[in-house]
Design an enzyme around this catalytic site. Structure first.
Site, PDB file in Angstrom:
ATOM      1  N   LYS A 107       6.618  -4.277   8.113  1.00 13.40           N
ATOM      2  CA  LYS A 107       5.321  -4.235   7.447  1.00 13.40           C
ATOM      3  C   LYS A 107       5.388  -5.192   6.258  1.00 13.40           C
ATOM      4  O   LYS A 107       6.179  -5.009   5.336  1.00 13.40           O
ATOM      5  CB  LYS A 107       4.986  -2.820   6.968  1.00 13.40           C
ATOM      6  CG  LYS A 107       3.643  -2.761   6.251  1.00 13.40           C
ATOM      7  CD  LYS A 107       3.484  -1.451   5.494  1.00 13.40           C
ATOM      8  CE  LYS A 107       2.373  -1.623   4.458  1.00 13.40           C
ATOM      9  NZ  LYS A 107       2.300  -0.501   3.518  1.00 13.40           N
ATOM     10  N   GLY A 168      -2.207   3.965  -3.676  1.00 13.20           N
ATOM     11  CA  GLY A 168      -1.953   5.117  -4.534  1.00 13.20           C
ATOM     12  C   GLY A 168      -3.152   5.641  -5.288  1.00 13.20           C
ATOM     13  O   GLY A 168      -3.023   6.565  -6.095  1.00 13.20           O
ATOM     14  N   ALA A 194      -3.471   2.353   2.651  1.00 14.41           N
ATOM     15  CA  ALA A 194      -3.657   2.460   1.197  1.00 14.41           C
ATOM     16  C   ALA A 194      -5.031   3.017   0.839  1.00 14.41           C
ATOM     17  O   ALA A 194      -6.051   2.595   1.392  1.00 14.41           O
ATOM     18  CB  ALA A 194      -3.456   1.118   0.490  1.00 14.41           C
ATOM     19  N   ASN A 216       1.130   7.502   2.186  1.00 13.65           N
ATOM     20  CA  ASN A 216       2.320   8.049   1.551  1.00 13.65           C
ATOM     21  C   ASN A 216       1.914   8.973   0.403  1.00 13.65           C
ATOM     22  O   ASN A 216       2.111  10.183   0.445  1.00 13.65           O
ATOM     23  CB  ASN A 216       3.220   6.919   1.064  1.00 13.65           C
ATOM     24  CG  ASN A 216       4.539   7.397   0.471  1.00 13.65           C
ATOM     25  OD1 ASN A 216       5.337   6.612   0.009  1.00 13.65           O
ATOM     26  ND2 ASN A 216       4.812   8.698   0.478  1.00 13.65           N
TER      27      ASN A 216
END
Length: 265
Positions: A107, A168, A194, A216
């Protein structure tokens, strides 16, 4: 089993079939055990690892992530998080290939600045072109520009990964119309990467027709990561089913669910 039972078909990245459309990262968890349990709860088959921040064999003295996330069980997707130039990203991919014994699926992300973490598009294009020529199978992180997304596909990237919002941020999909445009013009998998914050964001991405979602922080930063991982698994599946089912058209006015014709009184 009913003939109307829903069954999705597997999807393919770089010649390998997958049933889970949720891809997950390994950062920001409390410890390796929580990482392992959350990934198991997510049902993910592709797990991305930041080579510059995670030990997968670079330091024999430190715990190795691959001891809990086995390459025998998961497709390990090395990523270039933390790289701010094409040469750094290329070097990181070469290191990953060495550490993972010839593994070429990577990635690619090349960031523009530390505040927004938006991609540096010229540097990402430069790195992608070189890596593809070197035989890497590149899944590329990009902004949500349909023109750039098509350019990466034309360069030979095996998947294009537009952001939903900054890394994030948990803001969800800020520009669904661009994402749909990218999906409709693509011949490689499109994976939202994202910006997802909660289950409804993941479901929306799938309802737009994306092939998958990578996340994540949305799981790792939840108050209960294992529960959120389970929620994301279900959201991806529900969003995919809704996309395949085809939603009803939006209307400005009400329309009775039960028609008046044939009423008994």
């Amino acid at each position: 089993m009913s003939k109307h039972h829903f069954a999705d078909t597997p999807w393919t990245i770089a010649g390998k079939n997958y049933t889970s459309r949720l891809l997950v990262g390994t950062g920001k968890y409390r410890d390796m055990e929580e990482t392992r349990l959350a990934i198991e709860a997510s049902g993910a088959q592709i797990v991305t690892v930041a080579i510059r921040r995670t030990n997968i064999g670079q330091d024999p003295e430190l715990p190795n992530l691959l001891d809990v996330i086995s390459p025998d069980k998961y497709t390990i997707l090395p990523n270039t998080a933390g790289c701010y130039s094409a040469i750094d990203a290329i070097r990181t991919c070469r290191l990953a290939r060495e550490l993972l014994e010839g593994h070429t699926l990577v990635k690619l992300e090349v960031l523009g600045d530390e505040k927004t973490l938006f991609p540096d598009m010229p540097a990402t294009l430069e790195a992608a072109e070189i890596l593809v020529k070197e035989g890497f199978q590149v899944m590329v992180y990009t902004n949500d520009d349909p023109i750039q997304a098509k350019r990466f596909e034309e360069l030979g990237c095996v998947a294009v990964m537009p952001l939903a919002a900054p890394i994030g941020s948990g803001l969800g999909i800020r520009n669904p119309f661009n994402i749909v445009n990218i999906v409709e013009n693509a011949h490689v998998p499109i994976i939202v990467d994202a910006g997802v914050g909660t289950a409804s964001d993941a479901a929306v991405a799938m309802e737009l027709g994306c092939d998958g979602v990578l996340m994540n922080t949305a799981i790792a930063a939840a108050k209960q990561p294992l529960l959120m991982a389970s929620a994301m698994k279900k959201a991806i599946e529900a969003g995919r089913e809704a996309y395949l089912a085809g939603r009803m058209p939006r209307k400005r006015y009400g329309n009775a669910s039960s028609p008046l014709e044939g009423m008994f009184f």
